[in-house]
Design a protein around this motif. Structure first.
Motif, short mmCIF file in Angstrom:
data_model
loop_
_atom_site.label_atom_id
_atom_site.label_comp_id
_atom_site.label_asym_id
_atom_site.label_seq_id
_atom_site.Cartn_x
_atom_site.Cartn_y
_atom_site.Cartn_z
N TYR A 38 -5.27 7.94 3.88
CA TYR A 38 -6.08 9.14 4.16
C TYR A 38 -5.11 10.32 4.25
CZ TYR A 38 -9.66 5.76 5.51
OH TYR A 38 -10.49 4.91 5.51
N THR A 39 -3.95 10.23 4.55
CA THR A 39 -3.12 11.43 4.47
C THR A 39 -2.77 11.63 3.09
OG1 THR A 39 -2.27 10.85 6.81
CG2 THR A 39 -0.74 12.33 5.63
N ALA A 40 -2.29 10.63 2.44
CA ALA A 40 -2.01 10.67 0.91
C ALA A 40 -3.06 11.39 0.20
CB ALA A 40 -1.61 9.29 0.27
N LEU A 41 -4.26 11.11 0.42
CA LEU A 41 -5.21 11.59 -0.32
C LEU A 41 -5.40 13.35 0.15
CD1 LEU A 41 -7.93 11.60 -2.20
CD2 LEU A 41 -9.38 10.82 0.01
N ASP A 42 -5.31 13.44 1.40
CA ASP A 42 -5.32 14.79 1.63
C ASP A 42 -4.28 15.63 1.20
OD1 ASP A 42 -7.85 14.83 2.89
OD2 ASP A 42 -7.08 14.89 5.11
N ALA A 43 -2.98 14.99 1.20
CA ALA A 43 -1.83 15.62 0.41
C ALA A 43 -2.10 15.77 -1.07
CB ALA A 43 -0.66 14.87 0.56
N TYR A 44 -2.73 15.05 -1.76
CA TYR A 44 -3.03 14.84 -3.08
C TYR A 44 -3.97 16.16 -3.24
CZ TYR A 44 -4.67 13.68 -7.56
OH TYR A 44 -5.04 13.62 -8.90
N VAL A 45 -5.01 16.22 -2.68
CA VAL A 45 -5.97 17.36 -3.24
C VAL A 45 -5.38 18.65 -2.78
CG1 VAL A 45 -7.97 15.81 -2.73
CG2 VAL A 45 -7.10 17.13 -1.00
N ARG A 46 -4.32 18.82 -1.94
CA ARG A 46 -3.58 20.04 -1.89
C ARG A 46 -2.45 20.19 -2.58
NH1 ARG A 46 -5.92 18.21 2.88
NH2 ARG A 46 -6.83 19.91 4.30
N HIS A 47 -2.41 19.48 -3.54
CA HIS A 47 -1.40 19.63 -4.76
C HIS A 47 0.29 19.24 -4.07
CE1 HIS A 47 -4.30 20.73 -7.32
NE2 HIS A 47 -4.90 21.65 -6.39
N PHE A 48 0.26 18.44 -3.15
CA PHE A 48 1.82 18.09 -2.73
C PHE A 48 1.95 16.86 -3.48
CE2 PHE A 48 0.33 20.59 1.34
CZ PHE A 48 1.37 21.64 1.16
N PRO A 49 2.90 16.67 -4.11
CA PRO A 49 3.69 15.29 -4.55
C PRO A 49 3.91 14.46 -3.55
CG PRO A 49 4.66 17.37 -5.53
CD PRO A 49 3.96 17.65 -4.40
N VAL A 50 3.39 13.17 -3.55
CA VAL A 50 3.36 12.13 -2.55
C VAL A 50 4.45 11.20 -3.07
CG1 VAL A 50 1.96 10.43 -1.24
CG2 VAL A 50 1.11 12.69 -1.79
N VAL A 51 5.27 10.48 -2.08
CA VAL A 51 5.96 9.47 -1.91
C VAL A 51 5.88 8.45 -1.04
CG1 VAL A 51 8.57 8.87 -2.24
CG2 VAL A 51 7.66 11.06 -3.30
N ILE A 52 5.76 7.34 -1.10
CA ILE A 52 5.35 6.32 -0.21
C ILE A 52 6.53 5.21 -0.39
CG2 ILE A 52 3.66 4.50 0.61
CD1 ILE A 52 2.55 7.34 0.45
N PRO A 53 7.41 5.25 0.62
CA PRO A 53 8.35 3.96 0.63
C PRO A 53 7.88 2.85 1.32
CG PRO A 53 8.84 5.36 2.59
CD PRO A 53 7.38 6.05 1.71
N ARG A 54 7.82 1.78 0.34
CA ARG A 54 7.02 0.56 0.53
C ARG A 54 7.53 -0.05 1.85
NH1 ARG A 54 9.74 -0.74 -3.99
NH2 ARG A 54 8.13 -0.30 -5.31
#
Length: 179
Positions: A129-145
């Motif tokens: 949910y944080t990734a989605l909110d970051a994405y709609v705010r145009h922040f490039p998202v990185v997830i370290p698995r």
């Protein structure tokens, strides 16, 4: 301005909740990569660390209260290595997304990160949910698995796939988060 902002999401946890037994085995292996990533960020001028944690319905709780409860919880060994150092940015949240009802969006517009690294728990809930909110705010998202933990392995994998495909998230290892 920071090139990279690392969000540490919901790691101050007492592990006294219905899903704790399912979550704990998946949190244990992320502690070392996550703590190394946070320590590396401390040594750099181009990275910031922000801790965002659920207040668990206690709207009078200070962040220090949440940390103290986690250290007094069932698994302090999962908390001690990643307790925020003095002076780091911390905020509490009330729902799944680190953006919901917090000042995170405003902080990030001030820091102007080139990438937003999401770490912590739970991959298929708060990270997603944080990734989605970051994405709609145009922040490039990185997830370290190796620095996110899930409750359900299949849902955790599905969430990583969704973030990569639908939100253009970069899925990497914690060691690859800071260029």
């Amino acid at each position: 301005m920071s090139d990279t902002v690392i969000l540490v999401i919901d790691m101050m946890n007492t592990y006294r909740h219905p899903d704790a037994e399912k979550l704990i085995p998946h949190v244990e292996p992320i502690i070392d990569p996550l703590s190394r990533l946070v320590a590396s960020a401390h040594d750099r001028d181009d990275a910031d660390v922000v801790y965002v944690n659920d207040n668990y319905g206690d709207f009078s709780a200070e962040f220090s209260d949440i940390v103290r409860s986690a250290l007094d919880g069932e698994r302090p060994d999962l908390v001690k290595p990643i307790v925020p150092q003095q002076g780091l940015r911390v905020m509490t949240k009330v729902r799944h997304s680190a953006f919901y009802a917090t000042s995170l969006a405003y902080l990030l517009t001030q820091l102007e990160p080139e990438r937003l690294v999401l770490t912590g728990q739970v991959t298929e809930q708060c990270i997603l949910y944080t990734a989605l909110d970051a994405y709609v705010r145009h922040f490039p998202v990185v997830i370290p698995r190796d620095a996110v933990a899930h409750i359900d392995p299949a849902l955790g994998d599905a969430a990583l796939q969704m973030m990569e495909r639908n939100m253009s998230a970069e899925i990497v290892t914690a060691a690859d988060c800071l260029p």
